[in-house]
Design an enzyme around this catalytic site. Structure first.
Site, PDB file in Angstrom:
ATOM      1  CB  SER A 329       3.019   7.100 -12.500  1.00 24.92           C
ATOM      2  OG  SER A 329       3.060   6.387 -12.781  1.00 24.92           O
ATOM      3  CG  ASP A 353      12.435  -1.504  -6.939  1.00 26.87           C
ATOM      4  OD1 ASP A 353      12.487  -2.042  -7.851  1.00 26.87           O
ATOM      5  OD2 ASP A 353      11.418   0.015  -7.142  1.00 26.87           O
ATOM      6  CG  ASP A 368      10.266   1.136 -11.138  1.00 30.19           C
ATOM      7  OD1 ASP A 368       9.647   0.864 -10.126  1.00 30.19           O
ATOM      8  OD2 ASP A 368      10.716   2.256 -11.231  1.00 30.19           O
ATOM      9  CG  HIS A 374      13.399   3.613  -7.832  1.00 33.48           C
ATOM     10  ND1 HIS A 374      12.464   3.028  -8.893  1.00 33.48           N
ATOM     11  CD2 HIS A 374      13.150   4.734  -8.562  1.00 33.48           C
ATOM     12  CE1 HIS A 374      11.930   3.396  -9.745  1.00 33.48           C
ATOM     13  NE2 HIS A 374      12.430   4.625  -9.622  1.00 33.48           N
ATOM     14  CB  CYS A 387       8.795   3.371  -6.755  1.00 29.50           C
ATOM     15  SG  CYS A 387       9.376   1.426  -6.511  1.00 29.50           S
TER      16      CYS A 387
END
Length: 633
Positions: A329, A353, A368, A374, A387
């Site tokens: 990430s 999400d 995810d 989220h 995310c």
């Protein structure tokens, strides 16, 4: 008839006179040949033979220069040389080597490891070279051998310069080490026309700065013209050309900061790179575990060599420079900038999400890290909570080739050009790359993985630190530089190493401001690194990351408690601070550390606290509640 009447005296006299004439001519010819040869040697070849005679009388002895020092930014020595006596054998001048060594062992202590190292050197060297059987002799040992020297032809004591690395594994992957010159080194020296400058020198840089700055560190070899007697013993010195010591290297590295970072890792494996974003100077450079470079100076013994090479922790691998991992990430801020720059996203664009992403018409779910999702996520929040679902969709809209073309501006997929040897380039894939490498077409699923720093997307910790520094420097790309100054020992001058501005990435100031603001909120309540940022007296812009080591099948849940330690995810954290005017940009990678928030971010916090506040950590790691870890990807 009498005998006198039978002899023909006149004829005999004639024959005798003929023979005498022939003999005289022959003798005269021989004399003329000798005279001609004498004239040729004494007159025509006088200069040649006079030179040979002088060379037998005069020996040219090389004088090895002192190798330059390596120091940190505060003048702390990281590598220096000292003189000591060695006991050396020239195999070509001896008979039975084993018997000779056994006999030597009765005079000077020779351990089994000394014998093993000698045999290894013997296999790698030429027979006429002098090879050490024992190094760093005591005065008593020198005296004892000197008394018994007549018993050991081909054995002598020499004064040698030895390299010493006082900080051992703490700086091993930076400084490197020197080792004995082998045939490959000789070929390289000959090709570069440097062989003459290495007469009398046994060692050369093999790794790290010792290798990359070999010519500056080595210096210039001097020589003495010495008159010798028939036994080869020196009578007097006729002339002397002194050697020129190698230049000293002054690094931008701060050894105290390096030590703080090293200790913060504890027993964990990993890497840390800290840069000055204003010029690319390296402030700290950790690859853990390390090794003791002093083992290589005399020639490493086979037992130590096997231990280093067979260790599952791979201490000889420079993880910061050569370790290649999915960036996870930490790649998302660059994806966000690409989406804004290429018009695929606006700051206000938001998704709902629900915990997974699907491609239209397909049932496969790309999950995810947070299984419940989220909720509503815009670009700012996508970075703050990391995310995955947001970036799955963005990656599909951008396409892998556009991701490649934009991200490569920050240095992904290419060597940074740091002044250390052995750097790896990582992989920033394209459709053409996969076809060329794997003979397969590119699939949309490949793009989705690349968008969250997984799949074929591979980086070194140095590359991620370099890209982080570009964010901190408003798009300025500096080549990372370990050496800040070079002190010329001949002139006594201190010359700064140039800081190279490679290029400037054209980033819209508003886009950069938004991404940096989101990275600041990563460290605040609601962000994935809130605990690592708690109580900071300065603003930190950060981003956590986790990269998979093993693939998880569809429908399965990753549980690190049920996975072998070496199969657990790698933990990442990137940051720069103070966020409004950065003086340091860094990246931390903890191999198999799990979550970036709990494993990597606390290490970075200790380093930042020391650099910005002078705060010394107490040696304990912050106790983070694993249940509150906010990021798994």
């Amino acid at each position: 008839m009498s005998g006198a009447e039978i002899r023909n005296l006149p004829h005999e006299i004639h024959v005798f006179r003929g023979r005498l004439l022939v003999a005289s001519i022959f003798v005269t010819l021989l004399f003329l040949v000798l005279l001609g040869r004498f004239v040729h040697l004494q007159v025509v070849e006088h200069a040649h033979y006079d030179t040979l005679a002088q060379s037998n009388r005069i020996a040219i002895a090389p004088i090895v220069p002192n190798r330059g020092l390596i120091l940190d930014r505060n003048g702390v020595e990281l590598a220096h040389s000292f003189s000591a006596y060695t006991l050396e054998i020239t195999p070509a001048k001896t008979g039975n080597l084993e018997a000779l060594i056994d006999e030597l062992a009765t005079v000077v202590d020779i351990a089994p490891r000394d014998r093993k190292r000698f045999r290894k050197l013997l296999d790698e060297s030429r027979n006429f070279e002098s090879l050490p059987i024992r190094s760093r002799l005591t005065d008593e040992e020198v005296a004892r051998f000197s008394v018994n020297r007549y018993r050991f032809p081909g054995v002598e004591i020499k004064a040698r310069l030895f390299r010493h690395y006082p900080h051992r594994d703490l700086t091993a992957h930076i400084v490197g080490y020197i080792g004995r010159i082998n045939n490959k080194d000789l070929d390289a020296l000959e090709a570069s026309d440097q062989l003459a400058n290495y007469r009398g020198t046994d060692h050369i840089g093999k790794m790290g700065l010792e290798q990359s700055y070999e010519r500056r560190l080595h210096g210039t070899t001097g020589f003495e013209r010495v008159e010798v007697d028939a036994g080869g013993r020196a009578v007097r010195t006729l002339s002397r050309t002194p050697p020129i010591s190698g230049d000293n290297l002054v690094l931008s590295l701060d050894l105290k900061l390096q030590e703080v970072a090293w200790q913060a890792f504890g027993d964990r494996r990993g890497a840390l790179v800290a840069l000055d974003p204003s010029n690319g100077a390296v402030l700290a450079f950790v690859s853990k575990p390390g090794f003791d470079p002093n083992l290589f100076v005399d020639g490493i013994d086979s037992q130590s060599w096997d231990a280093l090479n067979k260790s599952p922790d791979r201490p000889m691998t420079n993880r910061a420079l050569q370790g290649q991992y999915p960036p996870g990430s930490t790649f998302k801020p660059f994806m966000a900038l690409a989406g804004l720059a290429l018009g695929k996203r606006t700051p206000q664009f938001a998704i709902n999400d629900v915990g997974f992403f699907t491609l239209p018409g397909l049932s496969h779910q790309y999950r995810d890290w947070k299984r419940s999702g989220h909720g509503i996520v815009d670009m700012h929040r996508s970075i703050v909570v990391s995310c995955d679902t947001y970036y799955y969709g963005l990656a599909v809209d951008l396409g892998v080739d556009a991701i490649h073309d934009y991200s490569k501006q920050f240095g992904f997929g290419a060597k940074t050009g740091i002044d250390l040897p052995g750097e790896m380039s990582g992989i920033l894939p394209t459709q053409a790359w996969k076809m060329r490498r794997h003979k397969q077409k590119w699939f949309v699923g490949d793009t989705i993985a690349v968008g969250i720093g997984q799949g074929y997307n591979i980086s070194t910790p140095l590359q991620v630190a370099h890209a982080t520094a570009v964010l901190a420097a408003d798009g300025k790309v500096f080549r990372p530089q370990m050496v800040s100054h070079i002190r010329d020992t001949q002139q006594g001058t201190l010359k700064a190493a140039p800081n190279e501005l490679v290029r400037t990435v054209a980033i819209d100031p508003d886009h950069l401001r938004r991404v940096r603001a989101a990275m600041v909120d990563v460290m605040r309540p609601g962000g994935t690194a809130v605990q690592a940022g708690a109580g900071a007296l300065y603003a930190i812009a950060g981003k956590t990351g986790t990269s998979q080591v093993i693939a998880i099948k569809q429908g399965e849940t990753y549980d690190e408690r049920r996975v072998q330690e070496r199969h657990r995810d790698h933990a990442w954290f990137m940051a720069f601070a103070p966020a409004e005017n950065p003086t340091i940009a860094l990246v931390v990678l903890v191999e198999n550390g799990g979550h970036g928030s709990s494993a990597a971010a606390p290490i970075a916090r200790q380093v930042l606290d020391y650099w910005l506040l002078g705060k010394h950590p107490d040696g304990t790691q912050p106790k983070l509640n694993a249940a509150n870890d906010q990021e798994s990807n």
